[in-house]
Design a protein around this motif. Sequence first.
Motif, PDB file in Angstrom:
ATOM      1  N   THR A  32     -22.672   5.554 -12.396  1.00  0.00           N
ATOM      2  CA  THR A  32     -21.540   6.492 -12.389  1.00  0.00           C
ATOM      3  C   THR A  32     -20.733   6.383 -11.099  1.00  0.00           C
ATOM      4  O   THR A  32     -19.517   6.606 -11.099  1.00  0.00           O
ATOM      5  CB  THR A  32     -22.036   7.934 -12.569  1.00  0.00           C
ATOM      6  OG1 THR A  32     -22.980   8.254 -11.539  1.00  0.00           O
ATOM      7  CG2 THR A  32     -22.700   8.113 -13.929  1.00  0.00           C
ATOM      8  N   ALA A  33     -21.389   6.031 -10.003  1.00  0.00           N
ATOM      9  CA  ALA A  33     -20.689   5.917  -8.712  1.00  0.00           C
ATOM     10  C   ALA A  33     -19.657   4.801  -8.705  1.00  0.00           C
ATOM     11  O   ALA A  33     -18.756   4.788  -7.856  1.00  0.00           O
ATOM     12  CB  ALA A  33     -21.700   5.697  -7.590  1.00  0.00           C
ATOM     13  N   ASP A  34     -19.743   3.871  -9.652  1.00  0.00           N
ATOM     14  CA  ASP A  34     -18.837   2.721  -9.683  1.00  0.00           C
ATOM     15  C   ASP A  34     -17.506   3.015 -10.379  1.00  0.00           C
ATOM     16  O   ASP A  34     -16.611   2.159 -10.382  1.00  0.00           O
ATOM     17  CB  ASP A  34     -19.506   1.534 -10.397  1.00  0.00           C
ATOM     18  CG  ASP A  34     -20.665   0.960  -9.604  1.00  0.00           C
ATOM     19  OD1 ASP A  34     -20.747   1.220  -8.385  1.00  0.00           O
ATOM     20  OD2 ASP A  34     -21.508   0.274 -10.218  1.00  0.00           O
ATOM     21  N   PHE A  35     -17.379   4.214 -10.965  1.00  0.00           N
ATOM     22  CA  PHE A  35     -16.174   4.522 -11.732  1.00  0.00           C
ATOM     23  C   PHE A  35     -15.679   5.927 -11.383  1.00  0.00           C
ATOM     24  O   PHE A  35     -16.482   6.844 -11.237  1.00  0.00           O
ATOM     25  CB  PHE A  35     -16.457   4.445 -13.240  1.00  0.00           C
ATOM     26  CG  PHE A  35     -16.962   3.096 -13.685  1.00  0.00           C
ATOM     27  CD1 PHE A  35     -16.066   2.084 -14.021  1.00  0.00           C
ATOM     28  CD2 PHE A  35     -18.329   2.833 -13.735  1.00  0.00           C
ATOM     29  CE1 PHE A  35     -16.533   0.849 -14.417  1.00  0.00           C
ATOM     30  CE2 PHE A  35     -18.797   1.595 -14.135  1.00  0.00           C
ATOM     31  CZ  PHE A  35     -17.897   0.595 -14.476  1.00  0.00           C
ATOM     32  N   PRO A  36     -14.354   6.112 -11.292  1.00  0.00           N
ATOM     33  CA  PRO A  36     -13.827   7.437 -10.955  1.00  0.00           C
ATOM     34  C   PRO A  36     -13.984   8.458 -12.082  1.00  0.00           C
ATOM     35  O   PRO A  36     -14.151   9.647 -11.828  1.00  0.00           O
ATOM     36  CB  PRO A  36     -12.344   7.174 -10.643  1.00  0.00           C
ATOM     37  CG  PRO A  36     -12.022   5.893 -11.347  1.00  0.00           C
ATOM     38  CD  PRO A  36     -13.286   5.086 -11.333  1.00  0.00           C
ATOM     39  N   GLU A  37     -13.941   7.985 -13.341  1.00  0.00           N
ATOM     40  CA  GLU A  37     -14.013   8.884 -14.496  1.00  0.00           C
ATOM     41  C   GLU A  37     -14.712   8.174 -15.653  1.00  0.00           C
ATOM     42  O   GLU A  37     -14.789   6.932 -15.680  1.00  0.00           O
ATOM     43  CB  GLU A  37     -12.607   9.319 -14.933  1.00  0.00           C
ATOM     44  CG  GLU A  37     -11.871  10.174 -13.924  1.00  0.00           C
ATOM     45  CD  GLU A  37     -10.489  10.563 -14.414  1.00  0.00           C
ATOM     46  OE1 GLU A  37      -9.928   9.815 -15.250  1.00  0.00           O
ATOM     47  OE2 GLU A  37      -9.972  11.595 -13.971  1.00  0.00           O
ATOM     48  N   PRO A  38     -15.191   8.931 -16.647  1.00  0.00           N
ATOM     49  CA  PRO A  38     -15.895   8.318 -17.784  1.00  0.00           C
ATOM     50  C   PRO A  38     -15.047   7.326 -18.568  1.00  0.00           C
ATOM     51  O   PRO A  38     -15.570   6.327 -19.061  1.00  0.00           O
ATOM     52  CB  PRO A  38     -16.283   9.518 -18.653  1.00  0.00           C
ATOM     53  CG  PRO A  38     -16.276  10.682 -17.744  1.00  0.00           C
ATOM     54  CD  PRO A  38     -15.232  10.403 -16.708  1.00  0.00           C
TER      55      PRO A  38
END
Length: 319
Positions: A32-38
């Motif tokens: 999840t830390a690799d992306f700003p949003e789902p």
Amino acid sequence: MKFSLVGDIGGTNARLALWRGQGLEAVQVLQTADFPEPVQAVRAYLQEQNLLVEDLEKVCLACAGPVQGDEFHFTNNHWRLSRSAFAQELDLKRLLLINDFAAMALGMTRLQQGEWIDVCKGEAELDRPRLVIGPGTGLGVASLVPKLDGGWIVLPGEGGHVSLPIGSSREAALWEVLHRHIGHVEAESVLCGKGLLRLYQAICELDRFTPHLQTPADVTTAALAGDTCAAGALGQFCVWLGRVAGDSALTLGARGGVYLAGGMLPRFADFLMTSGFLQGFHDKGQMTAYVEGIPVQLVTAKYPGLEGACVALELDMDT
């Protein structure tokens, strides 16, 4: 060809997979830390699978935290999700959001032989509720209630945030150390990955040792190798998990059984089996006999949360 996507999103990992009505396909675990949003994570997954966003028809996401309203804030990561904006951006026919441990509970209905270990054998009462509980980035709790027609009602909750139960003078002393550092001490304060490290540090402080371990994985590895403080922390972790699970089983009347779920516990399954977990689970005073007959199973299935999201998609349910 149109397809559906399911996701199991916790504080650290987002597990995504395709669902075509037959089972899971192309499971991938993203950070999840690799992306700003789902939505960016979903687009990256589809690109990796060489699939077009235009062919994505339905999505079910199992999300860590209470699910209600249009705006969803994930409990243990930075992601936020607007149902309407997410569905519009991906042009979805249907979007389902369910609590992550509601999905985990639904996943228990698809367990296959060999996907669990008996921690405590007993006779499950088939017409009574079942408890699903498990530590990971947080502490998830949900329950399954049998329906008269043979199906299940899943009841998500926030049982991981109940107050941490105290069952001995040693636990009271540890509680005082924890309270001095963090204030209110809830079950999730110790019964999760970061909580295990916090518990190790509290034991070191109480027993006047200098802590030298830096991560939850370090604590687990050292405990299994015989480090005194680390083994004490992991042992107390198991006892407290037993206490919380037993209290939850009493509250729910979970004579149908208890499932210990999530990815954390299988990493030290043998330690758990010989720990004080069952002592904590059964130590209920005049209600000890009530919980002693409840079967407890450690779930070893690889992706039960994703399986539960498939069930939710089949049933077209929001939870």
